[in-house]
Design a protein around this motif. Structure first.
Motif, PDB file in Angstrom:
ATOM      1  N   CYS A  63     -53.964 -17.230 -12.542  1.00 27.98           N
ATOM      2  CA  CYS A  63     -54.463 -18.411 -13.252  1.00 27.98           C
ATOM      3  C   CYS A  63     -53.344 -19.257 -13.866  1.00 27.98           C
ATOM      4  O   CYS A  63     -52.476 -18.743 -14.567  1.00 27.98           O
ATOM      5  N   THR A  64     -53.398 -20.570 -13.588  1.00 29.16           N
ATOM      6  CA  THR A  64     -52.515 -21.532 -14.258  1.00 29.16           C
ATOM      7  C   THR A  64     -53.337 -22.558 -15.033  1.00 29.16           C
ATOM      8  O   THR A  64     -52.789 -23.435 -15.664  1.00 29.16           O
ATOM      9  N   ASN A  65     -54.666 -22.455 -14.929  1.00 29.99           N
ATOM     10  CA  ASN A  65     -55.604 -23.407 -15.538  1.00 29.99           C
ATOM     11  C   ASN A  65     -55.469 -24.807 -14.954  1.00 29.99           C
ATOM     12  O   ASN A  65     -55.730 -25.788 -15.636  1.00 29.99           O
ATOM     13  N   LYS A  66     -55.059 -24.895 -13.692  1.00 24.75           N
ATOM     14  CA  LYS A  66     -54.944 -26.184 -13.010  1.00 24.75           C
ATOM     15  C   LYS A  66     -55.743 -26.150 -11.717  1.00 24.75           C
ATOM     16  O   LYS A  66     -55.968 -25.073 -11.149  1.00 24.75           O
TER      17      LYS A  66
ATOM     18  N   ARG B 196     -57.446 -12.464 -11.129  1.00 23.65           N
ATOM     19  CA  ARG B 196     -57.779 -13.726 -11.798  1.00 23.65           C
ATOM     20  C   ARG B 196     -56.800 -14.039 -12.924  1.00 23.65           C
ATOM     21  O   ARG B 196     -56.286 -15.153 -13.024  1.00 23.65           O
ATOM     22  N   LYS B 197     -56.491 -13.054 -13.741  1.00 22.96           N
ATOM     23  CA  LYS B 197     -55.577 -13.290 -14.863  1.00 22.96           C
ATOM     24  C   LYS B 197     -54.157 -13.596 -14.388  1.00 22.96           C
ATOM     25  O   LYS B 197     -53.499 -14.487 -14.919  1.00 22.96           O
TER      26      LYS B 197
ATOM     27  N   LYS C 199     -47.603 -17.444  -7.300  1.00 24.03           N
ATOM     28  CA  LYS C 199     -48.257 -16.426  -8.125  1.00 24.03           C
ATOM     29  C   LYS C 199     -48.353 -15.073  -7.431  1.00 24.03           C
ATOM     30  O   LYS C 199     -48.843 -14.106  -8.006  1.00 24.03           O
TER      31      LYS C 199
ATOM     32  N   ASP D  57     -55.847 -23.402  -8.256  1.00 27.01           N
ATOM     33  CA  ASP D  57     -55.495 -22.004  -8.535  1.00 27.01           C
ATOM     34  C   ASP D  57     -56.032 -21.061  -7.472  1.00 27.01           C
ATOM     35  O   ASP D  57     -55.468 -20.013  -7.245  1.00 27.01           O
TER      36      ASP D  57
END
Length: 113
Positions: free
Chosen positions: A82-85, A78-79, A12, A88
């Motif tokens: 983020c992978t929502n896992k 943050r945006k 990321k 992160d």
């Protein structure tokens, strides 16, 4: 002034860097690190054997910014990260007491400009 430290997934980094560049981020420092959080690493299988990898590769990003910039920089990190896992990462914000430009001896917020 504030110090923003972000521990993010390695893959990321470019997305986070592009998001910060779009906001005219004053500068950043980046390290490749290893560590683990609550998950205590991961368990993998290799050639039929199970083994635990308890130190995972991460990227640490640091930005020193004016107080007025912190909210938008943190939101961008943050945006973009983020992978929502699980795994992160985290963002830490600290106060910087003073800063000095080595070349000129200037002190305070002006060294960020």
């Amino acid at each position: 002034m504030k110090l923003i430290q972000a521990i993010i997934r390695r893959e990321k980094l470019m997305a986070v860097k592009e998001a910060l560049d779009a906001l005219s981020c004053p500068g950043m420092m980046i390290w490749e690190i290893v560590g683990h959080g609550k998950q205590q690493g991961i368990t993998e299988q290799f050639r039929g054997r199970e083994f635990k990898v308890d130190l995972l590769p991460k990227t640490k990003l640091e930005v020193v910014a004016h107080d007025s910039q912190v909210a938008k920089l943190v939101d961008a990190i943050r945006k973009a990260a983020c992978t929502n896992k699980i795994g992160d990462g985290k963002i830490f914000i600290s106060t910087i007491e003073d800063a000095i430009r080595i070349r000129t001896g200037e002190r305070g917020d002006v060294v960020l400009d």
